[in-house]
Structures are given as structure tokens and as C-alpha cells.
Design an enzyme around this catalytic site. Structure first.
Site, PDB file in Angstrom:
ATOM      1  CG  ASN A 170      -1.764  -0.898   0.661  1.00  0.00           C
ATOM      2  OD1 ASN A 170      -2.808  -1.099   0.131  1.00  0.00           O
ATOM      3  ND2 ASN A 170      -1.742  -2.382   1.691  1.00  0.00           N
ATOM      4  CB  THR A 171       3.392   3.042   2.240  1.00  0.00           C
ATOM      5  OG1 THR A 171       3.239   1.468   3.233  1.00  0.00           O
ATOM      6  CG2 THR A 171       1.866   3.652   2.700  1.00  0.00           C
ATOM      7  CB  SER A 225       0.313  -0.509   5.620  1.00  0.00           C
ATOM      8  OG  SER A 225       1.566   0.315   4.590  1.00  0.00           O
ATOM      9  CG  ASP A 270       2.922  -8.945   4.954  1.00  0.00           C
ATOM     10  OD1 ASP A 270       3.999  -8.818   5.150  1.00  0.00           O
ATOM     11  OD2 ASP A 270       3.112  -9.408   3.527  1.00  0.00           O
ATOM     12  CE  LYS A 330       9.632  -7.550   0.101  1.00  0.00           C
ATOM     13  NZ  LYS A 330       9.527  -8.350   1.419  1.00  0.00           N
ATOM     14  CG  ASP A 384      -0.509  -8.724   0.731  1.00  0.00           C
ATOM     15  OD1 ASP A 384      -2.001  -8.767   0.632  1.00  0.00           O
ATOM     16  OD2 ASP A 384      -0.630  -7.911   1.758  1.00  0.00           O
ATOM     17  NE  ARG A 385      -4.850 -12.307   5.089  1.00  0.00           N
ATOM     18  CZ  ARG A 385      -6.065 -11.755   5.318  1.00  0.00           C
ATOM     19  NH1 ARG A 385      -6.669 -11.486   4.920  1.00  0.00           N
ATOM     20  NH2 ARG A 385      -6.318 -12.580   6.164  1.00  0.00           N
TER      21      ARG A 385
END
Length: 258
Positions: free
Chosen positions: A9-10, A133, A130, A13, A110-111
Site C-alpha cells: 500500500n505504501t 502497513s 506479514d 520491493k 499478498d496474504r
């Protein structure tokens, strides 16, 4: 050569990998890696030099920053690298793991990728945390059964909530590795120790639930896997055996986008 991106979200990588086969098993050889500061890296003037040097033939991406970011990233990669971006999607089953969500599209990709990678590493049950954010906690049960999970605010989100909705609880961030979590006798310490204590409390309760579930299923003690930007900090503060796996989300891309 494959470029893998984990766009949060922010921040984002990346890593460049070369897949090689050793005795019939695919091994990921990481040849370069990096991270972007907060913001829209795809609007920058230049892309990371390693991308231009190695010229990846494929790009696979985990994106939770929304559709607009997805379209912009895809366009930039097509224009500068000449490759079509491959975005991971959540499905009902993948890599031996069955998703707990009835509406699989509501689960953050991502999860899902982190759980898939956890199962690929070992079929034993696991709590996958994880620490980004938001902090997500996903429970992987016996035989690849995703049991669901929890989402709580990350350290930064909790701090910003205190800043915006309080007057006297505006303190500078101070999170040294292995810091004390003893009760603070100053407001600064009370905040900086309280925030990770809240996350660790969630981890402890989720782990206890999974332990009980595993005992009922006749399975052993589950693993605790940590990833995400604050993973190393929380790993230094917890009291349970753990594996710190910074690339866990990107590892899952090989399963959704082989």
C-alpha cells in the site's frame, strides 16, 4: 531472468531471480534486489539500473495498491522493458492450499502468496504474519487448509491514529531492535512499547488458537513465520521460535505464476 515485485500500500520491493534446476528441483538464484521508498515509483524518471542491465524476460507482481497502480505499473514496464506484467490472483486452490474465503477475490493477494510459499517450504501448519502497513495473520492448518486470519493496524497506522485523535500522545518513533517492552514510565516509552505489544498480543492469541486446533487434529506444534517491513523488529521482541522470511510474498509468485 525474472523480475518479481511486491507492491504494498505504501512501499514496494523487488528482486531479480534466475531459476535454475538442481537435481530436478527448481532453485531461485537471487541476482539483485532492492526496495522503493513510499510513493509511486512507476512515475519516476528512471527505473532501477539492475532492471535495465539484466533485462528480465518476465515480470510477476503481487499488488495490493489498487487497480490504478496496477495499470500504471503495467504500462511503465511495457514501455521501458518491453515485457507484459503478470499479476498474481487469488484462486480457490493453488499449490496444494485451499483458500478459506468463499469469495476468494476478497482475500489480499499478498496474504495468499505468503501462505502458498509457507506451504511450499513445509506442509506443517503455520501462522504466517506479514508486518506491513497493516499486520495480517493467516492460519495454515493441516493438509494445506487455509483457516482464515486476522487483519490489524500496523505500527505506523496505530501511531498515526494516536497523532490524529489525541493531543498529548504525539511522540517520535523509537523502535530499536530488541527494545524493552516493560511498562513505560514516560509517555514516549508508553507509546513506543505499547504499539508492538499490541501486535505481539495478536500474534500470541492467534498462535494459541492454531496450537489448540492442531492438537485437536493430532498435529504437532505449528510454525511461526514472519515477513514484511516490521518483521525483523517484531522478531526481535517476541518470545516464540520463528522463521524470518523477508521474501515470502515474492516466493509465492512462482506458484500462482509459474
Amino acid at each position: 531472468m525474472i523480475l518479481e515485485l511486491d507492491q504494498g500500500n505504501t512501499r514496494g520491493k523487488w528482486r531479480l531471480i534466475r531459476e535454475v534446476s538442481t537435481t530436478g528441483v527448481d532453485v531461485e538464484d537471487v541476482v539483485a534486489r532492492g526496495a522503493f521508498p513510499a510513493g509511486h515509483w512507476w512515475r519516476g524518471e528512471v527505473l532501477p539500473p539492475a532492471w535495465m542491465t539484466y533485462r528480465p524476460a518476465r515480470v510477476r507482481i503481487a499488488n495490493v495498491a489498487g487497480r490504478a497502480a496496477e495499470d500504471a505499473i503495467a504500462g511503465r514496464l511495457q514501455r521501458d522493458l518491453g515485457v507484459v506484467a503478470e499479476f498474481a490472483r487469488v484462486t480457490a486452490e493453488c499449490g496444494g492450499v485451499r483458500c478459506a474465503y468463499s469469495q476468494v477475490e476478497r482475500l489480499g493477494v499478498d496474504r495468499w502468496l505468503a501462505v502458498l510459499a509457507a506451504y511450499r517450504r513445509s506442509s506443517e501448519p503455520a501462522l504466517v504474519v506479514d508486518c506491513g502497513s497493516a499486520v495480517t495473520l493467516d492460519l495454515l492448518g493441516v493438509g494445506g487448509e487455509h483457516l482464515g486470519g486476522y487483519i490489524v493496524p500496523g505500527l505506523g497506522l496505530m501511531r498515526r491514529a494516536l497523532y490524529s485523535d489525541t493531543d498529548a500522545v504525539k511522540v517520535a518513533e523509537c523502535f530499536p531492535s530488541g527494545m524493552s517492552l516493560a511498562p513505560g514510565t514516560m509517555t514516549d516509552d508508553a507509546v513506543n512499547r505499547g504499539l508492538p505489544l499490541m501486535v505481539l498480543g495478536a500474534v500470541d492469541r492467534a498462535f494459541e488458537w492454531l496450537q489448540q486446533h492442531c492438537a485437536e487434529m493430532g498435529a504437532g506444534t505449528p510454525r511461526l513465520l514472519l515477513t514484511g517491513g516490521d518483521g525483523a523488529l517484531l522478531a526481535s521482541l517476541g518470545d516464540k521460535p520463528f522463521l524470518l522470511l523477508p521474501d515470502l510474498v515474492m516466493e509465492g509468485l512462482a506458484l500462482t505464476n509459474p
